[in-house]
Scaffold this motif. Structure first.
Motif, PDB file in Angstrom:
ATOM      1  N   UNK A 137       0.829  -1.204   0.000  1.00 54.84           N
ATOM      2  CA  UNK A 137       0.000   0.000   0.000  1.00 54.84           C
ATOM      3  C   UNK A 137       0.862   1.252   0.000  1.00 54.84           C
ATOM      4  N   UNK A 138       0.336   2.272  -0.597  1.00 54.30           N
ATOM      5  CA  UNK A 138       0.997   3.574  -0.551  1.00 54.30           C
ATOM      6  C   UNK A 138       2.087   3.715  -1.568  1.00 54.30           C
ATOM      7  N   UNK A 139       3.198   3.050  -1.300  1.00 52.11           N
ATOM      8  CA  UNK A 139       4.330   3.149  -2.217  1.00 52.11           C
ATOM      9  C   UNK A 139       5.061   4.469  -2.069  1.00 52.11           C
ATOM     10  N   UNK A 140       6.141   4.574  -2.804  1.00 52.00           N
ATOM     11  CA  UNK A 140       6.945   5.790  -2.823  1.00 52.00           C
ATOM     12  C   UNK A 140       7.590   5.890  -4.188  1.00 52.00           C
ATOM     13  N   UNK A 141       8.251   6.999  -4.438  1.00 53.32           N
ATOM     14  CA  UNK A 141       8.895   7.177  -5.738  1.00 53.32           C
ATOM     15  C   UNK A 141       9.944   6.100  -5.978  1.00 53.32           C
ATOM     16  N   UNK A 142      10.672   5.742  -4.926  1.00 55.61           N
ATOM     17  CA  UNK A 142      11.720   4.722  -5.065  1.00 55.61           C
ATOM     18  C   UNK A 142      11.113   3.353  -5.318  1.00 55.61           C
ATOM     19  N   UNK A 143      10.088   3.015  -4.509  1.00 57.65           N
ATOM     20  CA  UNK A 143       9.439   1.712  -4.663  1.00 57.65           C
ATOM     21  C   UNK A 143       8.804   1.597  -6.040  1.00 57.65           C
ATOM     22  N   UNK A 144       8.124   2.668  -6.469  1.00 59.96           N
ATOM     23  CA  UNK A 144       7.479   2.640  -7.782  1.00 59.96           C
ATOM     24  C   UNK A 144       8.501   2.459  -8.901  1.00 59.96           C
ATOM     25  N   UNK A 145       9.644   3.111  -8.771  1.00 56.75           N
ATOM     26  CA  UNK A 145      10.679   2.980  -9.795  1.00 56.75           C
ATOM     27  C   UNK A 145      11.219   1.557  -9.851  1.00 56.75           C
ATOM     28  N   UNK A 146      11.433   0.946  -8.678  1.00 57.78           N
ATOM     29  CA  UNK A 146      11.923  -0.430  -8.642  1.00 57.78           C
ATOM     30  C   UNK A 146      10.900  -1.394  -9.238  1.00 57.78           C
ATOM     31  N   UNK A 147       9.598  -1.142  -8.949  1.00 54.00           N
ATOM     32  CA  UNK A 147       8.550  -2.011  -9.506  1.00 54.00           C
ATOM     33  C   UNK A 147       8.510  -1.893 -11.029  1.00 54.00           C
ATOM     34  N   UNK A 148       8.645  -0.667 -11.545  1.00 55.60           N
ATOM     35  CA  UNK A 148       8.625  -0.495 -12.998  1.00 55.60           C
ATOM     36  C   UNK A 148       9.811  -1.210 -13.649  1.00 55.60           C
ATOM     37  N   UNK A 149      10.951  -1.138 -12.966  1.00 56.85           N
ATOM     38  CA  UNK A 149      12.143  -1.827 -13.478  1.00 56.85           C
ATOM     39  C   UNK A 149      11.934  -3.333 -13.493  1.00 56.85           C
ATOM     40  N   UNK A 150      11.336  -3.864 -12.421  1.00 60.08           N
ATOM     41  CA  UNK A 150      11.089  -5.309 -12.347  1.00 60.08           C
ATOM     42  C   UNK A 150      10.089  -5.750 -13.406  1.00 60.08           C
ATOM     43  N   UNK A 151       9.062  -4.919 -13.642  1.00 62.19           N
ATOM     44  CA  UNK A 151       8.053  -5.252 -14.652  1.00 62.19           C
ATOM     45  C   UNK A 151       8.681  -5.292 -16.045  1.00 62.19           C
ATOM     46  N   UNK A 153      11.776  -5.950 -16.772  1.00 62.88           N
ATOM     47  CA  UNK A 153      12.715  -7.070 -16.883  1.00 62.88           C
ATOM     48  C   UNK A 153      11.988  -8.400 -16.947  1.00 62.88           C
ATOM     49  N   UNK A 154      10.853  -8.485 -16.212  1.00 60.19           N
ATOM     50  CA  UNK A 154      10.174  -9.787 -16.083  1.00 60.19           C
ATOM     51  C   UNK A 154       9.698 -10.287 -17.443  1.00 60.19           C
ATOM     52  N   UNK A 155       9.921 -11.596 -17.752  1.00 66.49           N
ATOM     53  CA  UNK A 155       9.561 -12.140 -19.063  1.00 66.49           C
ATOM     54  C   UNK A 155       8.068 -12.350 -19.265  1.00 66.49           C
ATOM     55  N   UNK A 156       7.267 -12.374 -18.166  1.00 69.01           N
ATOM     56  CA  UNK A 156       5.833 -12.625 -18.284  1.00 69.01           C
ATOM     57  C   UNK A 156       5.087 -11.295 -18.358  1.00 69.01           C
ATOM     58  N   UNK A 157       4.361 -11.051 -19.433  1.00 67.79           N
ATOM     59  CA  UNK A 157       3.665  -9.758 -19.559  1.00 67.79           C
ATOM     60  C   UNK A 157       2.536  -9.583 -18.542  1.00 67.79           C
ATOM     61  N   UNK A 158       2.051 -10.683 -17.949  1.00 69.15           N
ATOM     62  CA  UNK A 158       0.962 -10.593 -16.968  1.00 69.15           C
ATOM     63  C   UNK A 158       1.471 -10.163 -15.589  1.00 69.15           C
ATOM     64  N   UNK A 159       2.780 -10.232 -15.409  1.00 68.50           N
ATOM     65  CA  UNK A 159       3.347  -9.902 -14.097  1.00 68.50           C
ATOM     66  C   UNK A 159       3.040  -8.453 -13.709  1.00 68.50           C
ATOM     67  N   UNK A 160       3.216  -7.542 -14.655  1.00 67.99           N
ATOM     68  CA  UNK A 160       3.005  -6.126 -14.360  1.00 67.99           C
ATOM     69  C   UNK A 160       1.557  -5.822 -14.004  1.00 67.99           C
ATOM     70  N   UNK A 161       0.621  -6.421 -14.766  1.00 65.48           N
ATOM     71  CA  UNK A 161      -0.788  -6.206 -14.452  1.00 65.48           C
ATOM     72  C   UNK A 161      -1.135  -6.771 -13.082  1.00 65.48           C
ATOM     73  N   UNK A 162      -0.635  -7.962 -12.786  1.00 62.59           N
ATOM     74  CA  UNK A 162      -0.912  -8.577 -11.491  1.00 62.59           C
ATOM     75  C   UNK A 162      -0.385  -7.713 -10.350  1.00 62.59           C
ATOM     76  N   UNK A 163       0.802  -7.154 -10.553  1.00 62.07           N
ATOM     77  CA  UNK A 163       1.363  -6.280  -9.518  1.00 62.07           C
ATOM     78  C   UNK A 163       0.481  -5.043  -9.320  1.00 62.07           C
ATOM     79  N   UNK A 164      -0.022  -4.489 -10.412  1.00 62.03           N
ATOM     80  CA  UNK A 164      -0.927  -3.336 -10.304  1.00 62.03           C
ATOM     81  C   UNK A 164      -2.171  -3.694  -9.498  1.00 62.03           C
TER      82      UNK A 164
END
Length: 606
Positions: A137-151, A153-164
């Motif tokens: 919950x909440x998140x921060x600029x740093x956390x959001x940036x790391x999540x975008x980087x992980x999305x 890099x991740x080979x599964x396109x569904x990973x990013x949507x699931x994280x959202x």
């Protein structure tokens, strides 16, 4: 709060509970009104003696209990609606996130984590395995940036949507948890002492409760239709009529000060709101006074100045006065005025006196109080009295009494029509005859409020035909009425002026009422008119200062009988024709008022 609890949450259950509390408050309000306006009235009119006095005290205490119950039930109802509102917002966010997840072949688990299926990005030769993500919950600029980087890099396109989806779910659960933590202590605080006495402490606590619910319910209150900014009384009336019962209850519970001050709202609504403010402020001010050190008993001492003894304040008393004196005096004045208003409430039914309506109230500064005898919204005849110099909340009792006397006389002359007479202390009157009353800005500053109130009486009237409305001023209050006519459209059919130092205009025709409907009173020995003419009189082309007592002004000069001086125009006295003449005008029978034969000014003030 966990995901399962939020999914199962039903805002309607809390809204239903809120409705039940509101209904209980309505029952308590009806019971209070029955006690005040029927039972107590019957006791006052039919019974005398110690037993009757004791019974009235018990009835007053019971009425206070019902009033307190009404107030607290209103707060509980609003708090429950506010909690349901906040939770419903969080639940809608959760439900939307879950639906979006399902639509994209993701599964939401009981702990809020999200399963996503296998899939490949464009250009990949094979599917990447599915998996599970847990949001934050909440998140921060740093956390959001790391999540975008992980999305990325991740080979599964569904990973990013699931994280959202997982993050949205976590946000919704946190929002619900915060709402629960915010509202729980506010709701727990809404309880009374375990006794049957509603004390000043209880009312002060009710004010604290209101502040707590208002703070917690800001988002709920902000979601409701807001009063029109700088709206006319008609705008205010339309706004109120457009609210649902739930929304009206919320405004009454959380902002009774705002509701009670809005011209154009029904008299019953303003009365309910202002009585809450009245009781809470009385409790608060009485507790403040009780906690303040009392003035020292040894106020005076004697010293020798030269060869002469002189009486002066003691050092101890002066130290107390410099620290507490002004506030001590202000508190006592305010509480005295509140006592006078309460006395009027308690006189309902005495010699036929109708119920009272508190249409405006504030203890701040010199104070505000607008008290009606009878409901102006249903009255055939309305009269609005503006008092003059030195008027303030502490002295309101005398002004209320004047309008009681006028109500009785006007009612007797009204041929069965209903009458409402109103004491309007809705402005800062001059407080010093010498230093303040010669200046016009008090009238000019207060006149717009008088005009709004008069327009509000028209907007809130519910009778089948338009009422007959009379503006009444005494002393500097007549100057205010003149300023109201000069600045705008005075919404009146008749104007009565008593002991007027001038109304800023030189002709009766300038007072915005039909020709022949301006009535003036000047008693023998009343020096205010001629003393005040050079500050507040109107000037015409010839430059002469004209006041309503002058023949050239063009007012109907009514007789005053044998009363003398500046203050007895409403005195109950067989020799006072002033009161009867006013009653005739208020009742629409000005043609029956007794007019005087004009005498030279030096004879009138002798």
């Amino acid at each position: 709060m966990d995901l399962a609890t939020l999914k199962a949450f039903k805002p309607s259950e809390y809204e239903d509970a809120a409705d039940s509390y509101r209904a209980t408050g309505d029952v308590a309000s009806a019971a209070k009104d029955t006690i005040d306006n029927q039972i107590s009235t019957g006791v006052r009119n039919r019974l005398k003696g110690e037993a009757a006095t004791a019974a009235l005290r018990e009835l007053q205490d019971l009425s206070k209990n019902f009033h307190y119950t009404q107030t607290e039930c209103g707060l509980v109802s609003t708090a429950l609606n506010g909690f349901a509102f906040d939770m419903a917002v969080a639940k809608r966010k959760l439900d939307t996130a879950i639906e979006d997840a399902r639509a994209n072949n993701c599964t939401v688990n009981a702990n809020g984590s999200v399963n996503y299926p296998a899939g490949r990005k464009p250009g990949d030769e094979k599917d990447a395995d599915g998996g599970t993500v847990t949001g934050s919950a909440g998140g921060s600029a740093t956390v959001d940036a790391l999540e975008r980087q992980a999305i990325n890099i991740h080979p599964n396109p569904h990973y990013g949507r699931a994280m959202e989806y997982a993050n949205r779910i976590a946000d919704a659960v946190k929002e619900a948890t915060d709402a629960d933590a915010k509202w729980a202590p506010k709701l727990r605080a809404l309880k009374a002492d375990d006794d049957l006495t509603v004390s000043k402490h209880d009312w002060a606590d009710a004010q604290s409760d209101m502040g707590g619910v208002k703070e917690a319910g800001k988002s709920y209150l902000d979601s409701l239709p807001q009063p029109p900014k700088d709206g006319s009384p008609k705008d205010n009336a339309s706004w109120w009529k457009g609210l649902s019962p739930e929304e009206q209850a919320a405004w009454l519970s959380l902002r009774p000060d705002a509701v009670g001050a809005l011209d154009g709202l029904p008299a019953t609504v303003r009365d309910d709101a202002n009585r809450v403010v009245f009781e809470e402020k009385r409790g608060q001010l009485q507790m403040e006074l009780d906690s303040m050190p009392k003035p020292p008993a040894n106020e005076w001492t004697w010293i020798t100045a030269g060869n002469y003894p002189s009486k002066v304040h003691t050092d101890e008393w002066m130290a107390w006065h410099n620290k507490y004196g002004d506030r001590y005096e202000q508190l006592n004045k305010s509480l005295k005025g509140m006592g006078s208003i309460q006395d009027r409430f308690d006189r309902t039914g005495v010699e036929g006196l109708p119920e009272a309506y508190l249409l405006g109230f504030s203890p701040e500064g010199n104070g505000r109080a607008i008290v009606a005898n009878g409901n102006p919204d249903t009255a055939d005849h309305q009269a609005v009295y503006a008092p003059g110099t030195t008027s303030n909340l502490g002295s309101i009792g005398g002004d209320i009494g004047r309008m009681e006397n006028l109500w009785r006389v006007a009612t007797d002359e009204a041929d069965g029509d209903s009458v409402s007479t109103i004491t309007w202390l809705g402005y800062d009157a001059p407080q010093n005859i010498v230093k303040d009353s010669p200046f016009s800005h008090y009238a000019d500053d207060g006149a717009p409020a008088y005009n709004r109130f008069m327009d509000g009486l028209e907007a809130s009237h519910s009778g089948e035909s338009d009422p007959h409305r009379t503006a009444i001023g005494h002393s500097y209050g007549t100057t205010l009425i003149g300023s109201a006519a000069r600045q705008g459209d005075l919404n009146a059919d008749d104007v009565i002026l008593a002991g007027s130092p001038g109304v800023q205009v030189p002709k009766a025709d300038d007072l915005d009422v039909p020709k022949g409907h301006v009535w003036n009173l000047e008693a023998d020995g009343d020096v205010v008119p001629d003393v005040g003419r050079y500050g507040h009189g109107g000037t015409d082309w010839d430059g002469a200062w004209t006041i309503p007592s002058d023949e050239r002004f063009g007012a109907n000069q009514m007789t005053t009988g044998k009363i003398e001086g500046h203050s007895d125009y409403w005195k109950v006295d067989t020799n006072n024709t002033s009161l009867l003449n006013q009653g005739l005008v208020v009742a629409g029978h000005g043609d029956e008022a007794q007019l005087e034969q004009r005498r030279p000014a030096y004879e009138r003030t002798r």
